[in-house]
Design a protein around this motif. Structure first.
Motif, PDB file in Angstrom:
ATOM      1  N   VAL A 185       0.848  -1.193   0.000  1.00 51.41           N
ATOM      2  CA  VAL A 185       0.000   0.000   0.000  1.00 51.41           C
ATOM      3  C   VAL A 185       0.880   1.239   0.000  1.00 51.41           C
ATOM      4  O   VAL A 185       1.833   1.341   0.775  1.00 51.41           O
ATOM      5  N   LEU A 186       0.551   2.191  -0.881  1.00 50.81           N
ATOM      6  CA  LEU A 186       1.235   3.475  -0.912  1.00 50.81           C
ATOM      7  C   LEU A 186       0.819   4.251   0.335  1.00 50.81           C
ATOM      8  O   LEU A 186      -0.351   4.616   0.489  1.00 50.81           O
ATOM      9  N   ASN A 187       1.752   4.458   1.260  1.00 55.05           N
ATOM     10  CA  ASN A 187       1.438   5.136   2.528  1.00 55.05           C
ATOM     11  C   ASN A 187       1.417   6.646   2.320  1.00 55.05           C
ATOM     12  O   ASN A 187       2.447   7.256   2.089  1.00 55.05           O
ATOM     13  N   LEU A 188       0.249   7.217   2.411  1.00 51.26           N
ATOM     14  CA  LEU A 188       0.094   8.664   2.310  1.00 51.26           C
ATOM     15  C   LEU A 188       0.020   9.231   3.721  1.00 51.26           C
ATOM     16  O   LEU A 188      -0.579   8.636   4.604  1.00 51.26           O
ATOM     17  N   LYS A 189       0.669  10.392   3.954  1.00 53.39           N
ATOM     18  CA  LYS A 189       0.655  11.046   5.263  1.00 53.39           C
ATOM     19  C   LYS A 189       0.270  12.502   5.062  1.00 53.39           C
ATOM     20  O   LYS A 189       0.878  13.184   4.237  1.00 53.39           O
ATOM     21  N   VAL A 192      -1.469  -0.807  -4.042  1.00 52.58           N
ATOM     22  CA  VAL A 192      -2.767  -0.236  -3.661  1.00 52.58           C
ATOM     23  C   VAL A 192      -2.582   1.235  -3.354  1.00 52.58           C
ATOM     24  O   VAL A 192      -1.701   1.618  -2.586  1.00 52.58           O
ATOM     25  N   ILE A 193      -3.434   2.061  -3.970  1.00 58.51           N
ATOM     26  CA  ILE A 193      -3.492   3.488  -3.634  1.00 58.51           C
ATOM     27  C   ILE A 193      -4.755   3.661  -2.795  1.00 58.51           C
ATOM     28  O   ILE A 193      -5.854   3.369  -3.264  1.00 58.51           O
ATOM     29  N   PRO A 194      -4.612   4.071  -1.530  1.00 59.74           N
ATOM     30  CA  PRO A 194      -5.794   4.215  -0.683  1.00 59.74           C
ATOM     31  C   PRO A 194      -6.756   5.258  -1.238  1.00 59.74           C
ATOM     32  O   PRO A 194      -6.381   6.046  -2.116  1.00 59.74           O
ATOM     33  N   PRO A 246     -13.345   4.437  -3.532  1.00 61.60           N
ATOM     34  CA  PRO A 246     -12.586   3.241  -3.900  1.00 61.60           C
ATOM     35  C   PRO A 246     -11.081   3.378  -3.711  1.00 61.60           C
ATOM     36  O   PRO A 246     -10.510   4.444  -3.886  1.00 61.60           O
ATOM     37  N   SER A 247     -10.457   2.259  -3.347  1.00 62.77           N
ATOM     38  CA  SER A 247      -9.005   2.144  -3.382  1.00 62.77           C
ATOM     39  C   SER A 247      -8.650   1.684  -4.788  1.00 62.77           C
ATOM     40  O   SER A 247      -9.399   0.933  -5.407  1.00 62.77           O
ATOM     41  N   LEU A 248      -7.527   2.127  -5.295  1.00 62.17           N
ATOM     42  CA  LEU A 248      -7.103   1.720  -6.629  1.00 62.17           C
ATOM     43  C   LEU A 248      -6.040   0.646  -6.519  1.00 62.17           C
ATOM     44  O   LEU A 248      -5.097   0.787  -5.739  1.00 62.17           O
ATOM     45  N   ILE A 249      -6.188  -0.421  -7.279  1.00 62.30           N
ATOM     46  CA  ILE A 249      -5.129  -1.416  -7.407  1.00 62.30           C
ATOM     47  C   ILE A 249      -4.561  -1.225  -8.807  1.00 62.30           C
ATOM     48  O   ILE A 249      -5.243  -1.459  -9.800  1.00 62.30           O
ATOM     49  N   VAL A 250      -3.327  -0.735  -8.852  1.00 65.20           N
ATOM     50  CA  VAL A 250      -2.702  -0.378 -10.123  1.00 65.20           C
ATOM     51  C   VAL A 250      -1.340  -1.048 -10.247  1.00 65.20           C
ATOM     52  O   VAL A 250      -0.765  -1.508  -9.262  1.00 65.20           O
TER      53      VAL A 250
END
Length: 189
Positions: A4-8, A75-77, A159-163
């Motif tokens: 998962v791409l961790n966004l902060k 995964v992009i949240p 939606p979360s993106l699975i790319v």
């Protein structure tokens, strides 16, 4: 499942997200020279997104994360760029087979608007809403359902993106203040 791409907030965030619809086309040239082109029925979404990072630790994390996941799913949240208009998820009313474009729904607060992006709980593909719908009724989508959906299944409005990252990310970098912007091209898994 997938990394998962961790966004902060305030440190790592997506500043833009461009979505392109790709429709598979097949070209056939007959012996007489006549060219026939037809859609193959395969639709997908391609993405270009920009991730901005502040601080040496975050920049290094993002470089490592993106470079180590080229060619593999991530995964992009949920991000505001693709959140649908209703404030709550909706529920599918009946079983719907793959290939359908019309889904009977209910239970959401707010209005589905033309162009909203949604997902179904049982599969991660992205769909576009092609009608406005205030209360319960028939929701039309594009492309056609790729998998069957069951009655009482949720329609996810955030939606979360699975790319899959398709190219080496481009980096714009200021090493004095440790500010970086990564431009990433990806395709739907």
């Amino acid at each position: 499942m997938y990394p998962v791409l961790n966004l902060k907030d305030g440190e790592i965030f997506i500043t833009s997200l461009d979505i392109d619809t790709v429709v598979g086309m097949q070209k056939h040239v007959s012996q007489s020279g006549k060219v026939n082109t037809r859609a193959t029925g395969v639709h997908r979404f391609d993405f270009e997104f920009k991730v901005q990072c502040f601080g040496e630790k975050n920049v290094r994390y993002m470089q490592t994360f993106l470079n180590s996941n080229i060619g593999s799913p991530i995964v992009i949240p949920p991000v505001p760029h693709i959140q649908a208009s209703p404030s709550t998820n909706s529920i599918v009313q009946t079983n719907i087979p793959a290939g359908s474009n019309t889904i009977p729904v209910s239970g959401h607060r707010g209005v589905f608007a033309y162009g909203d992006y949604i997902q179904f709980q049982n599969h991660p593909k992205l769909y576009n809403v092609t009608c406005d719908l205030k209360n319960q009724g028939n929701l039309t989508i594009f492309p056609s359902l790729r998998s069957a959906v069951q009655a009482q299944e949720q329609i996810v409005v955030a939606p979360s993106l699975i790319v899959q990252i398709t190219d080496v990310p481009k980096l714009s970098f200021d090493d004095v203040y440790w500010i970086a912007e990564f431009t990433v091209k990806a395709t739907e898994v």
